[in-house]
Design a protein around this motif. Structure first.
Motif, mmCIF file in Angstrom:
data_model
loop_
_atom_site.group_PDB
_atom_site.id
_atom_site.type_symbol
_atom_site.label_atom_id
_atom_site.label_comp_id
_atom_site.label_asym_id
_atom_site.label_seq_id
_atom_site.Cartn_x
_atom_site.Cartn_y
_atom_site.Cartn_z
ATOM 1 N N ALA A 51 0.870 -1.181 0.000
ATOM 2 C CA ALA A 51 0.000 0.000 0.000
ATOM 3 C C ALA A 51 0.900 1.221 0.000
ATOM 4 C CB ALA A 51 -0.900 0.005 1.227
ATOM 5 N N ILE A 52 0.805 2.035 -1.053
ATOM 6 C CA ILE A 52 1.678 3.198 -1.162
ATOM 7 C C ILE A 52 0.845 4.475 -1.300
ATOM 8 C CG2 ILE A 52 3.455 1.798 -2.283
ATOM 9 C CD1 ILE A 52 2.770 3.307 -4.903
ATOM 10 N N ALA A 53 1.474 5.579 -0.949
ATOM 11 C CA ALA A 53 0.859 6.889 -1.143
ATOM 12 C C ALA A 53 1.726 7.679 -2.113
ATOM 13 C CB ALA A 53 0.735 7.634 0.182
ATOM 14 N N LEU A 54 1.078 8.401 -3.000
ATOM 15 C CA LEU A 54 1.759 9.286 -3.942
ATOM 16 C C LEU A 54 1.241 10.698 -3.711
ATOM 17 C CD1 LEU A 54 1.554 7.249 -7.287
ATOM 18 C CD2 LEU A 54 3.449 7.319 -5.648
ATOM 19 N N ALA A 55 2.110 11.580 -3.223
ATOM 20 C CA ALA A 55 1.733 12.984 -3.098
ATOM 21 C C ALA A 55 1.904 13.658 -4.455
ATOM 22 C CB ALA A 55 2.570 13.660 -2.022
ATOM 23 N N GLY A 56 1.595 14.957 -4.525
ATOM 24 C CA GLY A 56 1.573 15.624 -5.817
ATOM 25 C C GLY A 56 2.949 15.966 -6.354
ATOM 26 N N GLY A 57 2.962 16.507 -7.585
ATOM 27 C CA GLY A 57 4.203 16.979 -8.178
ATOM 28 C C GLY A 57 4.539 16.263 -9.467
ATOM 29 N N THR A 58 5.404 16.880 -10.258
ATOM 30 C CA THR A 58 5.741 16.337 -11.572
ATOM 31 C C THR A 58 6.696 15.159 -11.487
ATOM 32 O OG1 THR A 58 7.442 18.058 -11.779
ATOM 33 C CG2 THR A 58 5.305 18.511 -12.768
ATOM 34 N N THR A 59 7.545 15.094 -10.453
ATOM 35 C CA THR A 59 8.425 13.938 -10.309
ATOM 36 C C THR A 59 7.609 12.713 -9.895
ATOM 37 O OG1 THR A 59 10.204 15.425 -9.634
ATOM 38 C CG2 THR A 59 10.557 13.085 -9.289
ATOM 39 N N VAL A 60 6.630 12.912 -9.033
ATOM 40 C CA VAL A 60 5.729 11.819 -8.656
ATOM 41 C C VAL A 60 4.901 11.381 -9.862
ATOM 42 C CG1 VAL A 60 3.731 11.206 -7.236
ATOM 43 C CG2 VAL A 60 5.661 12.427 -6.222
ATOM 44 N N ASP A 96 2.520 1.672 3.516
ATOM 45 C CA ASP A 96 3.855 1.088 3.652
ATOM 46 C C ASP A 96 4.922 2.106 3.260
ATOM 47 O OD1 ASP A 96 3.020 -1.594 4.392
ATOM 48 O OD2 ASP A 96 2.314 -1.790 2.327
ATOM 49 N N VAL A 97 4.675 2.809 2.151
ATOM 50 C CA VAL A 97 5.642 3.794 1.658
ATOM 51 C C VAL A 97 4.903 5.016 1.133
ATOM 52 C CG1 VAL A 97 7.599 4.254 0.117
ATOM 53 C CG2 VAL A 97 7.169 1.924 0.887
ATOM 54 N N LEU A 98 5.420 6.181 1.465
ATOM 55 C CA LEU A 98 4.970 7.435 0.865
ATOM 56 C C LEU A 98 6.064 7.933 -0.078
ATOM 57 C CD1 LEU A 98 3.428 10.185 0.575
ATOM 58 C CD2 LEU A 98 4.662 10.922 2.645
ATOM 59 N N PHE A 99 5.697 8.193 -1.320
ATOM 60 C CA PHE A 99 6.585 8.846 -2.275
ATOM 61 C C PHE A 99 6.105 10.286 -2.411
ATOM 62 C CE2 PHE A 99 6.757 4.361 -3.498
ATOM 63 C CZ PHE A 99 8.132 4.148 -3.586
ATOM 64 N N VAL A 144 9.100 7.075 4.448
ATOM 65 C CA VAL A 144 8.937 8.289 3.651
ATOM 66 C C VAL A 144 10.096 8.392 2.669
ATOM 67 C CG1 VAL A 144 8.814 10.811 3.683
ATOM 68 C CG2 VAL A 144 7.720 9.473 5.514
ATOM 69 N N VAL A 145 9.761 8.404 1.380
ATOM 70 C CA VAL A 145 10.757 8.499 0.315
ATOM 71 C C VAL A 145 10.515 9.797 -0.452
ATOM 72 C CG1 VAL A 145 11.691 7.470 -1.786
ATOM 73 C CG2 VAL A 145 10.942 6.002 0.110
ATOM 74 N N VAL A 146 11.492 10.681 -0.431
ATOM 75 C CA VAL A 146 11.404 11.938 -1.171
ATOM 76 C C VAL A 146 12.010 11.740 -2.553
ATOM 77 C CG1 VAL A 146 12.145 14.349 -1.280
ATOM 78 C CG2 VAL A 146 11.521 13.318 0.915
ATOM 79 N N VAL A 147 11.278 12.161 -3.583
ATOM 80 C CA VAL A 147 11.788 12.119 -4.957
ATOM 81 C C VAL A 147 11.955 13.565 -5.403
ATOM 82 C CG1 VAL A 147 10.916 9.847 -5.581
ATOM 83 C CG2 VAL A 147 9.401 11.799 -5.789
#
Length: 281
Positions: free
Chosen positions: A102-111, A186-189, A222-225
């Motif tokens: 189960a992952i979360a994707l926040a906003g932005g062009t890299t996401v 599990d992971v937030l990108f 928490v994974v920052v891209v």
């Protein structure tokens, strides 16, 4: 103009923007020699970057635009910036999403670029407040089911939060916050407007900052891209400290000094393998 020609133009403009930011300004004649294109082509590229708000044209060349901490560019303006770096980051980050998680994707062009890679990961549950990222999964599933049963085995389950839409096409505010608070990932990108030692992760949008705080609190990891241009940039509102980040996935343009600072503070730093070699040859 063909898709191939469009891609070349995007790559060329990404290289021009990188030169402007790295050197603090460029001249048209320098770019014509470096890129082996005509004076007219370079001027058209600078015009396009200036319209996107990425550079400021000056006599004979261009210089960086000094952004206010509260300025939030739109999705289209940001999507053309550091295009190759974002693709490199997306490929590296996608390997951090486990099958069936189960992952979360926040906003932005890299996401958004990451979402295009994640459609190949089986059995994901994806919660996102990015309209663009949700559209990526929807389009992929629609394409795959056109000639077969629906839904296809292994297709992602996508939950799009409600909320108020921002210039970067993310949904924020109390409705989004309530949805995110009730879930566990599990992971937030997450992408950022800026990242620094002092300010941590920041954004120019106050409501987006609050929604991002809920994302961070609801994630085990928490994974920052973020591409290298985000390092040292500070937006109006901080929403997480570096201590709350488990990993940063960035591109090869990040300077050695910044890499050392980050490695001292984060458990994991991933520098994506560069695919720029052919574009710079």
């Amino acid at each position: 103009m063909s898709d191939h020609q469009n891609l070349l133009a995007e790559q060329r403009r990404a290289l021009i923007l990188d030169e402007v930011r790295r050197r603090g300004g460029v001249r048209v004649n320098e770019l014509t020699r470096k890129l082996n294109v005509s004076d007219m082509t370079v001027r058209r590229d600078l015009d396009a970057l200036a319209r996107q708000g990425a550079v400021e044209k000056v006599h004979g060349g261009a210089v960086p635009v000094a952004e206010a901490t509260a300025h939030e560019p739109g999705f289209e303006a940001k999507s053309a910036l550091e295009l190759i770096a974002k693709e490199d980051i997306a490929r590296a980050a996608a390997r951090m999403a486990a099958h069936g998680s189960a992952i979360a994707l926040a906003g932005g062009t890299t996401v958004f670029a990451l979402a295009q890679q994640l459609v190949e990961v089986p059995d994901l549950t994806v919660v996102t407040n990015s309209v663009r990222a949700a559209d990526v999964f929807h389009s992929a599933q629609r394409t795959m089911t056109a000639a077969g049963p629906s839904p296809r085995p292994g297709a992602a389950t996508v939950v799009l939060t409600g909320g108020v839409r921002t210039p970067s096409d993310t949904l924020v505010g109390p409705v989004a916050d309530a949805a995110i608070r009730s879930l566990h990932f599990d992971v937030l990108f997450i992408g950022v407007h800026g990242i620094s030692v002092e300010a941590g992760l920041s954004t120019p949008n106050l409501a987006e900052a609050e929604t991002n705080r809920h994302f961070v609190r609801s994630a085990r990891r928490v994974v920052v891209v973020a591409d290298h241009t985000k390092w040292g940039t500070v937006g109006l509102s901080s929403f997480a400290s570096l201590e709350e980040v488990d990993a940063l996935v960035t591109d090869a343009g990040l300077p050695a000094g910044a890499r050392r600072e980050i490695a001292e503070r984060l458990p994991e730093l991933v520098v994506a393998e560069s695919s720029r070699g052919s574009a710079e040859a």
